[in-house]
Design an enzyme around this catalytic site. Sequence first.
Site, PDB file in Angstrom:
ATOM      1  N   TYR A   4      -7.869   8.711   4.140  1.00  0.00           N
ATOM      2  CA  TYR A   4      -6.749   7.805   3.784  1.00  0.00           C
ATOM      3  C   TYR A   4      -6.611   7.791   2.243  1.00  0.00           C
ATOM      4  O   TYR A   4      -5.817   7.700   1.720  1.00  0.00           O
ATOM      5  CB  TYR A   4      -7.446   6.291   4.203  1.00  0.00           C
ATOM      6  CG  TYR A   4      -6.690   5.278   4.086  1.00  0.00           C
ATOM      7  CD1 TYR A   4      -5.492   5.009   4.891  1.00  0.00           C
ATOM      8  CD2 TYR A   4      -7.035   4.259   2.999  1.00  0.00           C
ATOM      9  CE1 TYR A   4      -4.790   3.802   4.558  1.00  0.00           C
ATOM     10  CE2 TYR A   4      -6.250   3.404   2.711  1.00  0.00           C
ATOM     11  CZ  TYR A   4      -4.992   2.979   3.628  1.00  0.00           C
ATOM     12  OH  TYR A   4      -4.268   2.069   3.492  1.00  0.00           O
ATOM     13  N   SER A   6      -2.184   2.155  -2.028  1.00  0.00           N
ATOM     14  CA  SER A   6      -3.365   1.196  -1.604  1.00  0.00           C
ATOM     15  C   SER A   6      -4.410   1.386  -2.783  1.00  0.00           C
ATOM     16  O   SER A   6      -4.349   2.446  -3.453  1.00  0.00           O
ATOM     17  CB  SER A   6      -4.184   1.895  -0.396  1.00  0.00           C
ATOM     18  OG  SER A   6      -5.408   1.469  -0.360  1.00  0.00           O
TER      19      SER A   6
END
Length: 310
Positions: free
Chosen positions: A203, A190
């Site tokens: 994350y 990501s």
Amino acid sequence: MELWSSPSPFAPAVPAAGALCRSDPASRPGLVSKSPLAESRGCVPGLTSMIPPRNIVISGATSGLGLALATGYAAPGVRLGLIGRDSARLQAARQRCEAGGATVVPGQIDVCDAGTLATWLTGFDDGGAVDLVIAAAGISAGPPRGQALEPGDFATRQIRTNLLGCMHTIEPLLPRLLARGRGHVAVVSSVAGLRGLPYSPGYSASKAGVRAYGEALRALLRPRGITVSVVVPGFFDSPMTDRFHGDKPFMVSLERASGIVRRGLDRGQARIVFPRLLAIGLQAADLLPAWLGDRILRAVPFHIVPPEPA
Ligand SMILES: NC(=O)c1ccc[n+]([C@@H]2O[C@H](COP(=O)([O-])OP(=O)(O)OC[C@H]3O[C@@H](n4cnc5c(N)ncnc54)[C@H](OP(=O)(O)O)[C@@H]3O)[C@@H](O)[C@H]2O)c1
């Protein structure tokens, strides 16, 4: 219904095609292409397209990007190993891919469960040599609005699912890919892995780890005939994004995101990064003095609502 333990769940649909590159001089001397454009896009030099994969494993195949890729690959002669935890969503994914003509082997498995996943992966590979594995399973969370702590054990859960789960999906297959000297591995990181984001520490850490793991594998495995693609998406529309509250700059549709990823995979692209502007912005934030980058990121109104427990 048994989702992955039927008597012969791993039976091959067709002989393995392998993920050899068409332009591999050793395999297809007439199709060598060293397009500078392809290289500038992050393609491995000399490789511009892959033989269509026939035995494909996708984790996170019950929703969002993984599901979109699975349905895109579903076609007669293709055998899909689909991994996810939710039985109803897995069954729906199976039906959609079978409607596309694929043979589907569903694996209702938590990617944190390394042992069960390894047994399933090697069983799937016994039924037809895996030529593409896509580790797309992921969860996201962050501190609730106005708070500084991620709820419960969410920070470490994201490391377990996103980073360790990714490694659990790939490691059991690596000895087999290496022995065959071919195969294609894709990891989904990501843009949050490009610069730690205050909205999602766990994350960000998990996706930075996935990215570093994929980059390292690519450099290591390329001389052994294995292609590794590192997917670094920004925002795209999916059930995960529904829990993202606040600004989502340059967000693209799921269809567009899966199309970009698919085209990159078809080309054997080393990095599939989109949208470029968001990635460049975050890399620039990383190059700024830390206090300035932190201040800019803090100013963006954004928070992630944690997912329901599985
Ligand atoms: N959406 C975005 O804007 C965005 C941006 C950058 C990167 N990404 C990454 O792209 C990937 C796909 O995201 P998405 O937006 O498509 O998410 P999504 O719609 O929420 O789908 C996530 C998938 O991961 C699976 N999964 C989650 N935990 C799992 C576990 N422990 N074991 C097995 N499967 C698990 C889910 O299946 P079950 O619930 O059935 O287990 C589901 O199929 C993720 O890695 C995500 O981090 C997303």
